[in-house]
Design an enzyme around this catalytic site. Structure first.
Site, PDB file in Angstrom:
ATOM      1  NE  ARG A 236      -4.240  -1.523   0.119  1.00 35.70           N
ATOM      2  CZ  ARG A 236      -4.337  -2.681  -0.533  1.00 35.70           C
ATOM      3  NH1 ARG A 236      -3.323  -3.110  -1.279  1.00 35.70           N
ATOM      4  NH2 ARG A 236      -5.444  -3.391  -0.470  1.00 35.70           N
ATOM      5  CD  GLU A 265      -3.530   2.800  -5.320  1.00 30.58           C
ATOM      6  OE1 GLU A 265      -4.534   2.082  -5.456  1.00 30.58           O
ATOM      7  OE2 GLU A 265      -2.432   2.368  -4.975  1.00 30.58           O
ATOM      8  CG  HIS A 284      -3.479  -1.216  -6.360  1.00 30.94           C
ATOM      9  ND1 HIS A 284      -3.867  -0.520  -5.236  1.00 30.94           N
ATOM     10  CD2 HIS A 284      -3.371  -2.512  -5.968  1.00 30.94           C
ATOM     11  CE1 HIS A 284      -4.000  -1.364  -4.216  1.00 30.94           C
ATOM     12  NE2 HIS A 284      -3.704  -2.573  -4.642  1.00 30.94           N
TER      13      HIS A 284
HETATM   14  C1  GLV Z   1      -4.863  -5.717  -3.469  1.00 30.86           C
HETATM   15  O1  GLV Z   1      -4.168  -4.778  -3.250  1.00 30.86           O
HETATM   16  C2  GLV Z   1      -5.655  -6.386  -2.507  1.00 30.86           C
HETATM   17  O2  GLV Z   1      -5.690  -5.924  -1.350  1.00 30.86           O
HETATM   18  O3  GLV Z   1      -6.311  -7.372  -2.851  1.00 30.86           O
END
Ligand code: GLV
Length: 324
Positions: A236, A265, A284
């Site tokens: 993150r 994001e 991401h």
């Molecule tokens: C991706 O970042 C998730 O948390 O699944």
């Protein structure tokens, strides 16, 4: 009256289709992501929601939903949800661990290799016609950093970090790690955080974002990383001080970075990381293979189905709600 469930995006997989046999399902069909105001409106009167990591279920929103009985997120991370607010109300929160481990480890390792060997920079050079224009090739042309023989430091040593460790070992790397509580993992030395920062040629972050981990890699810790190191983050964005990272990368103190996750994001266009040639960026996509996303959606749907049937969710973040 039939129970109402809202699904904030069309989902892949098979299991989600079973939901309509159990409740009145409403799915956001776009265009784009459901805006935050829309989420509040759509959730009014709903018993449950199947959401994505882009849906912010904060305290105020949860408090405004008296009918809410469950939340199922198609993600392993749940920092977009106020877990304490749900737990206080006895509302279970589902997530999707396990199935994305190898896929996300692949992304971390892809970023590590791409950053080490300047893949994005070289791609731009070829694509933009620079190679031909400059008619250049030399012994120091796009030289990068070797992975074999280098030390990989893992921040966090959960399932994804362990999968990254296996890849690193196959590439001939020494692997060290820091975890809040040391874990025995074959071939991985547990070290204090400061030692991992100081010794690692490559550092890969694998922590959940919580109040404790937010800003963990602050300016001081980035400053204590080994000179010339590469930072990879697929966990993150909020764990890393992006401004301090950008400064360390532009001064040459750090060699490069591979970044899949951002404090905000979609990433704002004024984020300084976007303007550095030695940063490999992805939006991401750590768990983004079709198969893994279908598996995640199936787990999210199964969590919702269990909740609708009055059973414990198979993958629940706050199982203490069942102990009441
Ligand atoms: C991706 O970042 C998730 O948390 O699944």
């Amino acid at each position: 009256m039939e129970k109402k469930v809202f699904v904030t995006h069309e989902l892949p997989g098979e299991v989600i289709h079973q939901l309509s046999g159990l409740c009145d399902v409403n799915v956001w069909l776009g265009p784009g992501l459901l805006p935050a105001e829309g989420l509040r409106e759509e959730l009014a009167g709903c018993e449950g929601v199947v959401c994505l990591l882009t849906d912010h279920m904060d305290h105020a929103l949860i408090e405004s939903l008296p009918d809410l009985r469950f939340v199922s997120s198609m993600s392993v991370g749940v920092d977009h949800v106020d877990v304490a607010a749900l737990t206080a109300r006895g509302i279970p929160l589902g997530h999707t661990p396990g199935v994305l481990v190898e896929t996300t480890a692949d992304t971390a390792f892809a970023l590590l290799l791409a950053a080490a060997r300047r893949v994005s920079e070289a791609d731009r050079f070829v694509r933009q016609g620079e190679w031909r224009r400059e008619n250049r090739w030399s012994p120091d042309f796009f030289t990068g950093k070797d992975v074999a023989g280098a030390t990989l430091g893992l921040i966090g040593l959960g399932a994804i970090a362990q999968a990254v460790a296996r890849r690193a070992q196959a590439f001939g790397m020494r692997v060290v790690a820091w975890n809040r509580t040391a874990r025995e993992v074959p071939g991985v030395s547990n070290l204090p955080l400061e030692a991992v920062l100081a010794e690692s040629d490559f550092l890969s972050v694998h922590l959940a974002l919580t109040a404790e981990t937010r800003g963990l890699l602050n300016a001081a810790r980035i400053g204590s990383m080994k000179p010339g190191a590469v930072l990879v983050n697929t966990s993150r964005g909020g764990i890393v001080d992006e401004g301090a990272l950008a400064a360390a990368l532009s001064s040459g103190r750090l060699y490069a970075a591979g970044i899949d996750v951002f404090a905000e994001e979609p990433v704002p266009v004024d984020n300084p990381l976007l303007y550095l040639p030695n940063v490999v960026l992805t939006p991401h996509i750590g768990s983004a293979t079709a198969l893994t996303r279908a598996r995640m959606a199936d787990i999210a749907a199964n969590n919702a189905i269990a909740a609708l049937q009055g059973k414990p969710m198979p993958h629940c973040v706050n199982p203490e709600v069942y102990a009441r």
